[in-house]
Scaffold this motif. Structure first.
Motif, PDB file in Angstrom:
ATOM      1  N   ASP A  92     -15.928  -1.604  -1.880  1.00 18.86           N
ATOM      2  CA  ASP A  92     -14.821  -0.673  -1.610  1.00 18.86           C
ATOM      3  C   ASP A  92     -14.072  -1.055  -0.334  1.00 18.86           C
ATOM      4  O   ASP A  92     -12.841  -1.038  -0.289  1.00 18.86           O
ATOM      5  CB  ASP A  92     -15.342   0.767  -1.501  1.00 18.86           C
ATOM      6  CG  ASP A  92     -15.755   1.341  -2.848  1.00 18.86           C
ATOM      7  OD1 ASP A  92     -15.382   0.739  -3.885  1.00 18.86           O
ATOM      8  OD2 ASP A  92     -16.467   2.359  -2.864  1.00 18.86           O
ATOM      9  N   ILE A  93     -14.828  -1.401   0.726  1.00 24.19           N
ATOM     10  CA  ILE A  93     -14.216  -1.794   1.999  1.00 24.19           C
ATOM     11  C   ILE A  93     -13.390  -3.069   1.814  1.00 24.19           C
ATOM     12  O   ILE A  93     -12.246  -3.157   2.262  1.00 24.19           O
ATOM     13  CB  ILE A  93     -15.293  -1.995   3.091  1.00 24.19           C
ATOM     14  CG1 ILE A  93     -15.899  -0.640   3.494  1.00 24.19           C
ATOM     15  CG2 ILE A  93     -14.710  -2.702   4.322  1.00 24.19           C
ATOM     16  CD1 ILE A  93     -17.101  -0.744   4.405  1.00 24.19           C
ATOM     17  N   GLU A  94     -13.986  -4.062   1.154  1.00 23.69           N
ATOM     18  CA  GLU A  94     -13.300  -5.338   0.946  1.00 23.69           C
ATOM     19  C   GLU A  94     -12.012  -5.146   0.142  1.00 23.69           C
ATOM     20  O   GLU A  94     -10.965  -5.712   0.470  1.00 23.69           O
ATOM     21  CB  GLU A  94     -14.243  -6.319   0.245  1.00 23.69           C
ATOM     22  CG  GLU A  94     -15.355  -6.826   1.167  1.00 23.69           C
ATOM     23  CD  GLU A  94     -16.538  -7.431   0.412  1.00 23.69           C
ATOM     24  OE1 GLU A  94     -16.426  -7.638  -0.811  1.00 23.69           O
ATOM     25  OE2 GLU A  94     -17.578  -7.680   1.052  1.00 23.69           O
ATOM     26  N   ARG A  95     -12.079  -4.317  -0.921  1.00 24.81           N
ATOM     27  CA  ARG A  95     -10.899  -4.074  -1.761  1.00 24.81           C
ATOM     28  C   ARG A  95      -9.827  -3.301  -1.015  1.00 24.81           C
ATOM     29  O   ARG A  95      -8.640  -3.610  -1.120  1.00 24.81           O
ATOM     30  CB  ARG A  95     -11.323  -3.297  -3.019  1.00 24.81           C
ATOM     31  CG  ARG A  95     -11.946  -4.185  -4.083  1.00 24.81           C
ATOM     32  CD  ARG A  95     -12.311  -3.377  -5.297  1.00 24.81           C
ATOM     33  NE  ARG A  95     -12.972  -4.196  -6.301  1.00 24.81           N
ATOM     34  CZ  ARG A  95     -13.674  -3.718  -7.309  1.00 24.81           C
ATOM     35  NH1 ARG A  95     -13.809  -2.407  -7.453  1.00 24.81           N
ATOM     36  NH2 ARG A  95     -14.241  -4.517  -8.196  1.00 24.81           N
ATOM     37  N   GLU A  96     -10.251  -2.277  -0.270  1.00 23.55           N
ATOM     38  CA  GLU A  96      -9.277  -1.450   0.438  1.00 23.55           C
ATOM     39  C   GLU A  96      -8.562  -2.248   1.519  1.00 23.55           C
ATOM     40  O   GLU A  96      -7.360  -2.091   1.723  1.00 23.55           O
ATOM     41  CB  GLU A  96      -9.966  -0.215   1.041  1.00 23.55           C
ATOM     42  CG  GLU A  96      -8.981   0.884   1.349  1.00 23.55           C
ATOM     43  CD  GLU A  96      -9.637   2.207   1.716  1.00 23.55           C
ATOM     44  OE1 GLU A  96      -8.991   2.979   2.433  1.00 23.55           O
ATOM     45  OE2 GLU A  96     -10.784   2.455   1.297  1.00 23.55           O
ATOM     46  N   PHE A  97      -9.312  -3.123   2.192  1.00 23.80           N
ATOM     47  CA  PHE A  97      -8.696  -3.943   3.231  1.00 23.80           C
ATOM     48  C   PHE A  97      -7.745  -4.968   2.609  1.00 23.80           C
ATOM     49  O   PHE A  97      -6.664  -5.237   3.143  1.00 23.80           O
ATOM     50  CB  PHE A  97      -9.762  -4.645   4.079  1.00 23.80           C
ATOM     51  CG  PHE A  97      -9.212  -5.230   5.344  1.00 23.80           C
ATOM     52  CD1 PHE A  97      -8.738  -4.412   6.354  1.00 23.80           C
ATOM     53  CD2 PHE A  97      -9.136  -6.598   5.516  1.00 23.80           C
ATOM     54  CE1 PHE A  97      -8.202  -4.947   7.527  1.00 23.80           C
ATOM     55  CE2 PHE A  97      -8.611  -7.145   6.678  1.00 23.80           C
ATOM     56  CZ  PHE A  97      -8.147  -6.316   7.684  1.00 23.80           C
ATOM     57  N   SER A  98      -8.143  -5.517   1.470  1.00 26.68           N
ATOM     58  CA  SER A  98      -7.277  -6.451   0.755  1.00 26.68           C
ATOM     59  C   SER A  98      -5.993  -5.753   0.293  1.00 26.68           C
ATOM     60  O   SER A  98      -4.904  -6.321   0.379  1.00 26.68           O
ATOM     61  CB  SER A  98      -8.021  -7.041  -0.443  1.00 26.68           C
ATOM     62  OG  SER A  98      -7.214  -7.941  -1.153  1.00 26.68           O
ATOM     63  N   LYS A  99      -6.135  -4.503  -0.162  1.00 25.80           N
ATOM     64  CA  LYS A  99      -4.972  -3.723  -0.593  1.00 25.80           C
ATOM     65  C   LYS A  99      -4.008  -3.501   0.577  1.00 25.80           C
ATOM     66  O   LYS A  99      -2.786  -3.605   0.433  1.00 25.80           O
ATOM     67  CB  LYS A  99      -5.435  -2.383  -1.158  1.00 25.80           C
ATOM     68  CG  LYS A  99      -4.320  -1.459  -1.644  1.00 25.80           C
ATOM     69  CD  LYS A  99      -3.745  -1.886  -2.966  1.00 25.80           C
ATOM     70  CE  LYS A  99      -2.738  -0.886  -3.491  1.00 25.80           C
ATOM     71  NZ  LYS A  99      -2.138  -1.280  -4.768  1.00 25.80           N
ATOM     72  N   PHE A 100      -4.559  -3.209   1.746  1.00 24.38           N
ATOM     73  CA  PHE A 100      -3.741  -3.032   2.949  1.00 24.38           C
ATOM     74  C   PHE A 100      -2.914  -4.287   3.228  1.00 24.38           C
ATOM     75  O   PHE A 100      -1.711  -4.216   3.485  1.00 24.38           O
ATOM     76  CB  PHE A 100      -4.637  -2.692   4.147  1.00 24.38           C
ATOM     77  CG  PHE A 100      -4.113  -3.142   5.483  1.00 24.38           C
ATOM     78  CD1 PHE A 100      -2.985  -2.542   6.041  1.00 24.38           C
ATOM     79  CD2 PHE A 100      -4.732  -4.165   6.182  1.00 24.38           C
ATOM     80  CE1 PHE A 100      -2.484  -2.969   7.271  1.00 24.38           C
ATOM     81  CE2 PHE A 100      -4.249  -4.600   7.400  1.00 24.38           C
ATOM     82  CZ  PHE A 100      -3.117  -3.999   7.953  1.00 24.38           C
ATOM     83  N   LEU A 101      -3.563  -5.468   3.140  1.00 22.43           N
ATOM     84  CA  LEU A 101      -2.851  -6.718   3.397  1.00 22.43           C
ATOM     85  C   LEU A 101      -1.797  -6.999   2.331  1.00 22.43           C
ATOM     86  O   LEU A 101      -0.705  -7.493   2.635  1.00 22.43           O
ATOM     87  CB  LEU A 101      -3.842  -7.880   3.479  1.00 22.43           C
ATOM     88  CG  LEU A 101      -4.720  -7.924   4.739  1.00 22.43           C
ATOM     89  CD1 LEU A 101      -5.772  -9.010   4.614  1.00 22.43           C
ATOM     90  CD2 LEU A 101      -3.892  -8.144   6.000  1.00 22.43           C
ATOM     91  N   GLN A 102      -2.108  -6.671   1.082  1.00 23.07           N
ATOM     92  CA  GLN A 102      -1.135  -6.845  -0.001  1.00 23.07           C
ATOM     93  C   GLN A 102       0.121  -6.013   0.256  1.00 23.07           C
ATOM     94  O   GLN A 102       1.248  -6.498   0.149  1.00 23.07           O
ATOM     95  CB  GLN A 102      -1.759  -6.428  -1.336  1.00 23.07           C
ATOM     96  CG  GLN A 102      -2.689  -7.462  -1.937  1.00 23.07           C
ATOM     97  CD  GLN A 102      -3.351  -6.920  -3.189  1.00 23.07           C
ATOM     98  OE1 GLN A 102      -3.977  -5.871  -3.187  1.00 23.07           O
ATOM     99  NE2 GLN A 102      -3.216  -7.639  -4.279  1.00 23.07           N
TER     100      GLN A 102
END
Length: 649
Positions: A548-558
């Motif tokens: 969840d953390i990895e995906r949410e942080f990736s979403k922020f960068l996207q």
């Protein structure tokens, strides 16, 4: 037969409240199949997840073939708050009595007000941790105080630190843990003589270019013209991290390393993960190995499992190995090409056995000096990745079989930690079928794996490839850890564990310890099956948090990347979902989801047909279905909400 009316008036009960973003709520009560509805004005200062006492009335039961009447209630009081601390963004308006902390992650449905006299030293758009102090009866919002500042919203460090805080992940190790780790550095290894010596065999590691921890290495030696000895060597972390030590307890609490763009939060202190345990080249390292002889047909002739000492000759990156494969020359070309040859045999065997072949694509970012994303790329696994993956899958499978089966093939009944993967849920498969059929792909539910592999093969060069692969992934059950083995559906393995990444996964440390017990002819009497099942559940839970953390942080960068470089541009996307008020669309070029409000579609007034998963225009009767390809314009990318808003073209 008629159902009799059941009348209940003015009853009292307790339950946990679920508050929607619109303010109205529902309370689950065991006595009723349907949740009790709480109107917006009757939630009485309750917050999401609170234990509340409620009063409800006018429940008339139901008649045959008729819908149940809604039970309505009101919150009398909050018995226990689920939480008092929240992370949000501070908004300060001139001449206002309060600053307002807005929480965007749906953990709370109201803003928290901060009195002006407590705003000294704080700034507009800071991301903060706020504690609710009180909620006076005549106030619409709770009052709070700021207890931590992460930085300004949208900055790399701010977003990462706040994410870790939200999930209670420490970014540093306590001093006593670091001290215990440093002691290991000065302790001499005493069991060199009891280990199989593999230091003179050609050995190397293959990892991502930015990797700091090297869990696994491969060795290969030609024995005869058509027979090779191959070794899969895994860092012997359990040799250093003793069960019950402070280090062990800390590693168990964390349970996994968390990887994000630009860094990692390790499960073990860096002195262990990046140095002592890591299989660095030209250094003597302790490992736990699966070594086997194999002929040219890919048949394993004999194998050995045990503790070893290795000395890696070379550290490769995936890119370097792929270059050697493509150019057919370079360091260890013969060894690499032989390993690739066998990895392809293993892949073919897996697929013939019914494994699902997902050629996953990863989102990669290029960051500038200030860690802002400047480029977004979609990268798929190359042959170098597949080579390593197949050998790791083989090791995990063979280790699991070794523990689980006697020499005659009967179950050993030994306790072990398995990586299990259940069959997919039929409802999810039905939805998948509904989405992909408009795109021209037929899913045969009776021969599911074969059908899925056929579709995956068909979409290989198609623009919708990424989205269909993601939809297939979403339709699958989530893999987890358990002592109760049900096999691995996706891989088509009857026995499978995680053994190959003990530097970054606690589950693998458990697998190492149990294997060590059995190799030494010891029954694992000290711990019960329940003990290991509890550890398995904990590892599964922590894995989900890390993902969840990895995906949410990736979403922020996207979102940050799209906001800077692509506002106003037009793209193609695939419709992946509907709500009463919006359409969700995956943008093909970026593998990210955006939203179009139904009211913003100007060509007609569209309404949702939930049964058919479609929207239909009132005037022109045009229908859009899940899976339809549409053209949209990117009109907004909200970093605070991590939300992409699109316009219908």
């Amino acid at each position: 037969m008629k159902y009799k009316k059941k009348k209940i008036h003015n009853n009292f009960t307790t339950g946990f409240i679920n508050i929607t973003s619109y303010g109205y709520a529902f309370v689950n009560v065991n006595e009723f199949q349907k949740d009790i509805f709480i109107p917006k004005k009757k939630t009485n200062r309750a917050l999401e997840g609170d234990l509340v006492k409620i009063k409800f009335k006018n429940h008339f039961g139901y008649f045959k073939n008729k819908k149940k009447k809604r039970i309505e209630g009101e919150v009398l009081k909050v018995i226990k708050r689920k939480r008092k601390n929240f992370i949000g963004i501070l908004k300060i308006k001139p001449y206002s009595k309060y600053g307002s902390v807005i929480i965007y992650n749906k953990t709370i449905h109201v803003n928290i007000h901060i009195p002006n006299n407590k705003l000294k030293g704080h700034f507009h758009n800071e991301k903060v941790l706020v504690r609710i102090v009180s909620w006076p009866k005549d106030y619409n919002n709770p009052l709070g105080e700021i207890i931590k500042v992460f930085g300004f919203s949208g900055e790399h460090k701010t977003e990462l630190d706040s994410l870790l805080e939200e999930h209670e992940i420490p970014d540093k190790f306590p001093k006593k843990i670091e001290k215990e780790a440093k002691k290991i550095l000065s302790t001499k290894d005493s069991d060199f003589n009891t280990r199989k010596d593999m230091r003179n065999v050609n050995t190397f590691t293959i990892d991502p270019i930015d990797a700091k921890d090297f869990d696994d290495a491969l060795s290969i030696k030609k024995l005869e013209p058509n027979i090779w000895e191959i070794g899969i060597h895994i860092a012997d972390v359990s040799h250093y991290v003793k069960e019950g030590s402070l280090l062990d307890k800390e590693a168990y609490t964390r349970a996994t390393s968390i990887y994000f763009v630009g860094g990692v939060i390790p499960m073990l202190p860096k002195i262990l993960s990046n140095d002592i345990c890591s299989l660095h080249p030209e250094k003597e390292k302790l490992s736990f190995s699966f070594i086997f002889n194999i002929n040219r047909k890919g048949k394993i002739l004999k194998s050995w499992i045990g503790k070893t000492i290795i000395r890696s000759n070379r550290r490769f990156t995936y890119e370097e190995v792929q270059k050697i494969i493509d150019n057919k020359k370079g360091d260890f070309y013969e060894e690499i090409s032989t390993l690739l040859f066998f990895s392809k045999i293993f892949t073919k065997k897996r697929l013939n056995n019914g494994a699902i072949f997902l050629d996953k694509i990863e989102i990669k970012f290029h960051l500038d000096e200030k860690k802002n994303p400047t480029k977004l790329c979609l990268e798929k696994n190359n042959e170098a990745h597949s080579l390593i993956e197949e050998f790791m899958l083989l090791a995990n499978k063979k280790i699991s079989e070794f523990v689980s089966l006697n020499s005659d093939g009967t179950p050993s009944q030994k306790t072990y930690i398995y990586r299990v993967h259940d069959k997919p849920d039929s409802k999810k498969i039905f939805l998948l079928k509904k989405i992909i059929e408009p795109l021209g792909y037929i899913l045969d539910v009776k021969n599911l794996k074969t059908s899925i592999n056929h579709i995956l093969k068909k979409i290989k060069e198609k623009p919708e490839k990424n989205i269909i692969e993601n939809l297939i992934l979403r339709s699958m059950s989530k893999a987890k850890y358990s002592t109760k083995n049900i096999g691995h559906y996706g891989l088509s393995f009857l026995y499978y564990t995680h053994f190959t990444s003990p530097i970054r996964r606690y589950s693998d440390i458990i697998a190492h310890r149990l294997l060590h017990y059995y190799l030494n002819k010891k029954k694992c009497k000290s711990k019960s099956v329940d003990f290991y099942e509890e550890q398995s559940k904990h590892c599964s839970y922590k894995e989900r948090i890390a993902i969840d953390i990895e995906r949410e942080f990736s979403k922020f960068l996207q979102v940050k990347y799209l906001k800077k470089y692509h506002i106003g541009k037009e793209f193609y996307g695939i419709i992946t979902g509907f709500t009463d008020w919006s359409v969700y669309i995956d943008l093909l070029l970026f593998q990210t989801e955006g939203m179009v409000r139904l009211r913003d579609i100007k060509e007609d007034t569209y309404i949702l047909n939930q049964k058919n998963c479609t929207i239909i225009g009132k005037k022109k009767r045009k229908i859009y279905s899940l899976g339809d390809k549409v053209k949209v314009k990117l009109i907004d990318a909200n970093i605070e909400k991590k939300q992409i808003t699109l316009d219908w073209i």
